[in-house]
Design an enzyme around this catalytic site. Structure first.
Site, PDB file in Angstrom:
ATOM      1  N   CYS A  65       6.182   0.008   7.110  1.00  0.00           N
ATOM      2  CA  CYS A  65       5.800   1.181   6.325  1.00  0.00           C
ATOM      3  C   CYS A  65       6.966   1.548   5.413  1.00  0.00           C
ATOM      4  O   CYS A  65       8.115   1.563   5.857  1.00  0.00           O
ATOM      5  CB  CYS A  65       5.490   2.341   7.268  1.00  0.00           C
ATOM      6  SG  CYS A  65       5.012   3.858   6.424  1.00  0.00           S
ATOM      7  N   LEU A  66       6.675   1.844   4.149  1.00  0.00           N
ATOM      8  CA  LEU A  66       7.745   2.185   3.206  1.00  0.00           C
ATOM      9  C   LEU A  66       8.463   3.472   3.613  1.00  0.00           C
ATOM     10  O   LEU A  66       9.600   3.693   3.198  1.00  0.00           O
ATOM     11  CB  LEU A  66       7.177   2.329   1.785  1.00  0.00           C
ATOM     12  CG  LEU A  66       6.606   1.040   1.180  1.00  0.00           C
ATOM     13  CD1 LEU A  66       6.040   1.308  -0.202  1.00  0.00           C
ATOM     14  CD2 LEU A  66       7.671  -0.050   1.119  1.00  0.00           C
ATOM     15  N   HIS A 114      -4.177   1.680   7.790  1.00  0.00           N
ATOM     16  CA  HIS A 114      -2.809   2.224   7.825  1.00  0.00           C
ATOM     17  C   HIS A 114      -2.668   3.378   6.818  1.00  0.00           C
ATOM     18  O   HIS A 114      -2.135   4.439   7.146  1.00  0.00           O
ATOM     19  CB  HIS A 114      -1.834   1.078   7.506  1.00  0.00           C
ATOM     20  CG  HIS A 114      -0.391   1.472   7.403  1.00  0.00           C
ATOM     21  ND1 HIS A 114       0.585   0.944   8.219  1.00  0.00           N
ATOM     22  CD2 HIS A 114       0.250   2.317   6.554  1.00  0.00           C
ATOM     23  CE1 HIS A 114       1.765   1.468   7.877  1.00  0.00           C
ATOM     24  NE2 HIS A 114       1.592   2.306   6.865  1.00  0.00           N
ATOM     25  N   GLU A 115      -3.174   3.170   5.591  1.00  0.00           N
ATOM     26  CA  GLU A 115      -3.026   4.194   4.543  1.00  0.00           C
ATOM     27  C   GLU A 115      -3.912   5.409   4.809  1.00  0.00           C
ATOM     28  O   GLU A 115      -3.499   6.547   4.561  1.00  0.00           O
ATOM     29  CB  GLU A 115      -3.336   3.606   3.158  1.00  0.00           C
ATOM     30  CG  GLU A 115      -2.467   2.425   2.733  1.00  0.00           C
ATOM     31  CD  GLU A 115      -0.973   2.670   2.870  1.00  0.00           C
ATOM     32  OE1 GLU A 115      -0.532   3.824   2.796  1.00  0.00           O
ATOM     33  OE2 GLU A 115      -0.245   1.680   3.066  1.00  0.00           O
ATOM     34  N   HIS A 162      -2.279   7.720   7.060  1.00  0.00           N
ATOM     35  CA  HIS A 162      -1.287   8.578   6.386  1.00  0.00           C
ATOM     36  C   HIS A 162      -1.919   9.876   5.884  1.00  0.00           C
ATOM     37  O   HIS A 162      -1.286  10.929   5.910  1.00  0.00           O
ATOM     38  CB  HIS A 162      -0.690   7.864   5.162  1.00  0.00           C
ATOM     39  CG  HIS A 162       0.512   7.027   5.464  1.00  0.00           C
ATOM     40  ND1 HIS A 162       1.667   7.538   6.002  1.00  0.00           N
ATOM     41  CD2 HIS A 162       0.757   5.706   5.268  1.00  0.00           C
ATOM     42  CE1 HIS A 162       2.571   6.561   6.134  1.00  0.00           C
ATOM     43  NE2 HIS A 162       2.034   5.434   5.703  1.00  0.00           N
ATOM     44  N   GLN A 173       3.418   9.872   0.750  1.00  0.00           N
ATOM     45  CA  GLN A 173       4.682   9.131   0.836  1.00  0.00           C
ATOM     46  C   GLN A 173       5.587   9.379  -0.381  1.00  0.00           C
ATOM     47  O   GLN A 173       6.758   9.001  -0.362  1.00  0.00           O
ATOM     48  CB  GLN A 173       4.415   7.633   0.997  1.00  0.00           C
ATOM     49  CG  GLN A 173       3.780   7.300   2.346  1.00  0.00           C
ATOM     50  CD  GLN A 173       3.570   5.816   2.497  1.00  0.00           C
ATOM     51  OE1 GLN A 173       2.564   5.276   2.049  1.00  0.00           O
ATOM     52  NE2 GLN A 173       4.532   5.131   3.106  1.00  0.00           N
ATOM     53  N   GLY A 221       0.821  -1.201   0.000  1.00  0.00           N
ATOM     54  CA  GLY A 221       0.000   0.000   0.000  1.00  0.00           C
ATOM     55  C   GLY A 221       0.853   1.248   0.000  1.00  0.00           C
ATOM     56  O   GLY A 221       2.010   1.228   0.445  1.00  0.00           O
TER      57      GLY A 221
HETATM   58 ZN   LIG Z   1       2.860   3.530   5.735  1.00  0.00          ZN
END
Ligand SMILES: [Zn+2]
Length: 172
Positions: A94-95, A136-137, A140, A51, A46
């Site tokens: 998380c990226l 989670h997204e 963000h 991000q 995701g």
């Molecule tokens: Zn993340």
């Protein structure tokens, strides 16, 4: 389609609240395509637009494990309209916080309402990994990171570690 550089902790952009998408323009379509490319390249399941440094309420998700059966979904302005009482613990990553994982408890099932790339408002019910990923997204988009759901001790430790790494990179 372009793979765009990821925004990494402690970059302050990660704390921004993203703006809603008003209409599906060519620019939004291109953003979504770039996000999908960037997500697969990372690789991750995701990605939120912030991000890659774009403060718009755009999320891409693909939880399919099989590389040959890619099935990405683009969520514009996603919001959770229902969440189950039952919770589920998942070891999240998380990226934007590479190589760090932590167990987060969230509702096991959610229903999200979002706009798709055709400009239609649709709802989707999700469970398991997809439910975790959506929550989670969507966090963000509101400047919230999964480490905010961990204990203060753990969060402080990871913040310190990434602040130090950023300083080291800046000095190099
Ligand atoms: Zn993340």
């Amino acid at each position: 389609m372009t793979i765009r550089p990821l925004v990494i902790l402690p970059d302050a952009q990660l704390r921004l609240t993203s703006e809603p998408v008003q209409t599906v323009t060519a620019e939004i379509r291109e953003l979504a395509q770039d996000m999908i490319e960037t997500m697969y390249d990372a690789p991750g399941v995701g990605l939120a637009a912030i991000q890659i440094g774009v403060p718009k309420r755009v999320v891409t998700i693909d939880t399919s494990k099989d590389e040959d059966a890619r099935n990405p979904t683009v969520y514009l302005n996603p919001e959770i309209v229902w969440a189950s009482e039952e919770k589920r613990v998942y070891d999240e990553g998380c990226l934007s916080i590479p190589e760090f994982y932590g167990e987060v408890e969230r509702p096991d099932r959610v229903r999200v309402r979002y706009m798709n790339l055709d400009g239609q408002i649709v709802e989707q019910e999700a469970d398991g990994l997809l439910a975790t990923c959506l929550q989670h997204e969507i966090d963000h988009l509101n400047g919230v990171l999964f480490i905010d759901h961990l204990s203060k001790l753990k969060r402080d430790r990871v913040m310190k570690k990434f602040a130090k790494a950023a300083k080291r990179d800046a000095a190099a």
